[in-house]
Design an enzyme around this catalytic site. Sequence first.
Site, PDB file in Angstrom:
ATOM      1  N   HIS A 475       0.831  -1.206   0.000  1.00  0.00           N
ATOM      2  CA  HIS A 475       0.000   0.000   0.000  1.00  0.00           C
ATOM      3  C   HIS A 475       0.872   1.265   0.000  1.00  0.00           C
ATOM      4  O   HIS A 475       0.729   2.129  -0.860  1.00  0.00           O
ATOM      5  CB  HIS A 475      -0.914  -0.022   1.235  1.00  0.00           C
ATOM      6  CG  HIS A 475      -1.820   1.162   1.345  1.00  0.00           C
ATOM      7  ND1 HIS A 475      -3.139   1.124   0.960  1.00  0.00           N
ATOM      8  CD2 HIS A 475      -1.607   2.430   1.785  1.00  0.00           C
ATOM      9  CE1 HIS A 475      -3.698   2.310   1.159  1.00  0.00           C
ATOM     10  NE2 HIS A 475      -2.774   3.126   1.655  1.00  0.00           N
ATOM     11  N   GLU A 476       1.774   1.345   0.968  1.00  0.00           N
ATOM     12  CA  GLU A 476       2.595   2.556   1.078  1.00  0.00           C
ATOM     13  C   GLU A 476       3.551   2.676  -0.103  1.00  0.00           C
ATOM     14  O   GLU A 476       3.869   3.776  -0.540  1.00  0.00           O
ATOM     15  CB  GLU A 476       3.363   2.580   2.404  1.00  0.00           C
ATOM     16  CG  GLU A 476       2.465   2.641   3.639  1.00  0.00           C
ATOM     17  CD  GLU A 476       1.452   3.780   3.611  1.00  0.00           C
ATOM     18  OE1 GLU A 476       1.728   4.830   3.003  1.00  0.00           O
ATOM     19  OE2 GLU A 476       0.350   3.606   4.186  1.00  0.00           O
ATOM     20  N   HIS A 479       1.716   4.407  -2.820  1.00  0.00           N
ATOM     21  CA  HIS A 479       1.788   5.869  -2.661  1.00  0.00           C
ATOM     22  C   HIS A 479       3.157   6.378  -3.121  1.00  0.00           C
ATOM     23  O   HIS A 479       3.264   7.424  -3.769  1.00  0.00           O
ATOM     24  CB  HIS A 479       1.607   6.253  -1.192  1.00  0.00           C
ATOM     25  CG  HIS A 479       0.186   6.211  -0.705  1.00  0.00           C
ATOM     26  ND1 HIS A 479      -0.845   6.873  -1.339  1.00  0.00           N
ATOM     27  CD2 HIS A 479      -0.373   5.621   0.382  1.00  0.00           C
ATOM     28  CE1 HIS A 479      -1.978   6.668  -0.659  1.00  0.00           C
ATOM     29  NE2 HIS A 479      -1.720   5.913   0.381  1.00  0.00           N
ATOM     30  N   HIS A 482       3.405   6.754  -6.730  1.00  0.00           N
ATOM     31  CA  HIS A 482       2.673   7.949  -7.164  1.00  0.00           C
ATOM     32  C   HIS A 482       3.598   9.166  -7.107  1.00  0.00           C
ATOM     33  O   HIS A 482       3.553  10.052  -7.957  1.00  0.00           O
ATOM     34  CB  HIS A 482       1.459   8.142  -6.239  1.00  0.00           C
ATOM     35  CG  HIS A 482       0.331   8.937  -6.823  1.00  0.00           C
ATOM     36  ND1 HIS A 482      -0.731   9.343  -6.056  1.00  0.00           N
ATOM     37  CD2 HIS A 482       0.085   9.410  -8.063  1.00  0.00           C
ATOM     38  CE1 HIS A 482      -1.583  10.025  -6.818  1.00  0.00           C
ATOM     39  NE2 HIS A 482      -1.098  10.077  -8.037  1.00  0.00           N
TER      40      HIS A 482
HETATM   41 ZN   LIG Z   1      -3.041   5.187   1.922  1.00  0.00          ZN
END
Ligand SMILES: [Zn+2]
Length: 684
Positions: A475-476, A479, A482
């Site tokens: 998940h991280e 990010h 991104h």
């Molecule tokens: Zn998040």
Amino acid sequence: MPMPSAVDLAAHPLTIWQGPLGLPDFTRIGDGDFSGVFDAALKAHEAEIEAISGNAEAPTVENTLAALELGGEALDHVSSIFWCRAGAHTNEAIQALERDISPKMSRHFSAISMNERLFARINDLYQRRETLKLDAETLRVLEKTWKGFVRSGAKLDADGKKRLAAINEELSSLGTRFGQNLLADERDWALFLDEADLVGLPEFLKSAMAEAAEMRGQKGRYAVTLSRSIYEPFSTFSERRDLREIAFRAFTMRGQNGGATDNTAVVRDMLRLRAEKAKLLGYASFAALKLDDTMAKTPEAVHMLLDPVWEKALEKAASDQAELQRLAVEAGSNEKFAAWDWRFYQEKLRAEKFAFDEAELKPYLQLDRIIDACFDVATRLFGITFEEKKGIATWHPDARVFVVRNADGSERGLFLADYFARPSKRSGAWMSALKSGYKLGHGSKPVIYNIMNFAKPPEGKAALLSVDEAKTLFHEFGHALHGMLTDVTWPSVSGTSVSRDFVELPSQLYEHWLTVPAVLEKHALHVKTGKPMPKALVDKMLAARTFGVGFATVEFTASALVDMAYHARPDAPEEPLRFEAETLERLNMPGTIAMRHRTPHFGHIFAGDGYSAGYYSYMWSEVLDADAFAAFEETGDPFNPALAERLRKNIYAAGGSKDPEELYTAFRGKMPSPEAMMVKRGLV
Ligand SMILES: [Zn+2]
């Protein structure tokens, strides 16, 4: 004249980064440096703003918008290092500074948004925007900047500005009071039990309850408290129905117990002020104001998502309840099935259906292997590669440094990662940037970092993760991608600078690749035998994901719908709690499930502004990630190159450079529908 006490921003290691790989030289930064550099950097930024707003020349994109975006570089540099330290490696000195710096920063930025000469220049450009021949990204940045000023009240007359400031101030103190009342209610209530009352409770819960009792001066006893981490497992495992009922009633009445800590009047006043604020700024409702710059845009669009999910969730919950009731009868209960029975019988059913131990999975999830998996997936999807550089000083010796390269070998940026828990680190997991990536001016390569809180293994042993932890890592890292893949011109739309209901797409989507069979086969290898996870275990792990979804979706969606009902009306209800009850009745809320957050303790929407008219966005993001991954599944190839390229270009690289709806449609060919999410959740 030399000024010995003044900080030289052009030479200080906090502002001029001359360490290896262009990182700050962390060996030359002391805790005592921050305060003086902050003050100097704030002054320097003020002077830049003054130069822009007082410029005698007519406004141009260069001398106004670009100057505004590129200003405050020293402040950005010192801030990014400071907030990294404050989260990942703090101490008393840093904490004291934090209390000092937060209000200074908020005063500084609110003065900029209230600067009338500055707004006049932005407004001048905005009014002429059609004739300026701007490219799409520049036009969007201009519009967003203008809107930001307007939403802060720049277009109001003097009276309007004064009223807006008063409303904001009052809302902020009411929000603080809401949170403090809630905290007081949670702190003051406890149910003290003795050994004989603990039937059914697992060891981890008993020890947490023993500690909670001791902290409250009742050493040797056990306390049920209203912290979710005790309340939820207690109502899941306790065989004592009478105690489960007491705990349930206390938990759902937080913030509504009369007296000084009751939140009912606080909520009523907040809803009234929010409605007034929306009206003042020209919006039909507070929800319309809050949703204006999101992907959803309107309350109607939010309902188009939530309403079909709600219907399916009610059906699923009804059939789940029938099954749980049967189980209760079999277990000899002749009481009417109640809200405090749900978690308890659901756990019995789970243990029966999906009996497997997390401990069976852990040996297959080695931290270093899962990091490799994150990198490997990014290489297969986006062509970027990672090379670790050892021996580079950062904020802590545990943090690792990786150079990120494009497919052609050119340097894209840096990725730093700090994986292990320690007392100087706050809990949780997050991504942030020491530097964001953009092309404006001299340009900037992204320096992105991830912070985790995994237990550090003894020297020489491999760190092993739970499934949830491995998911968090993906998940991280999503990010982080991104931030690292960003390919925009303007700093203010770089990387994760997107709306709240879009920002979790790159992270939640990335989680899907953890359980792609090819990834597990290659990277989920047993720590001793090196063998991949057996298929039977993989299947059990995947099947367990949709268990209990009727309950979870109903309790969540009810809260999201009540949030929207409060904020989508043009006025405010006289009696919020009656309005809550009427809304739930209209929705056919089952009597055996409570809202995940009832109004008097709904901190997401009342302890500050963060998720007001925005609680839906958790589910919105889930719709996006399920629908986006379904695009890969439909091609039969989780690494489909053409699709991966569209994903990179329109989602991971695009930041906030275009409207999220436009970006998503460019990737997917259509707007998302909730079907894939309902399938993923097991609702259909
Ligand atoms: Zn998040």
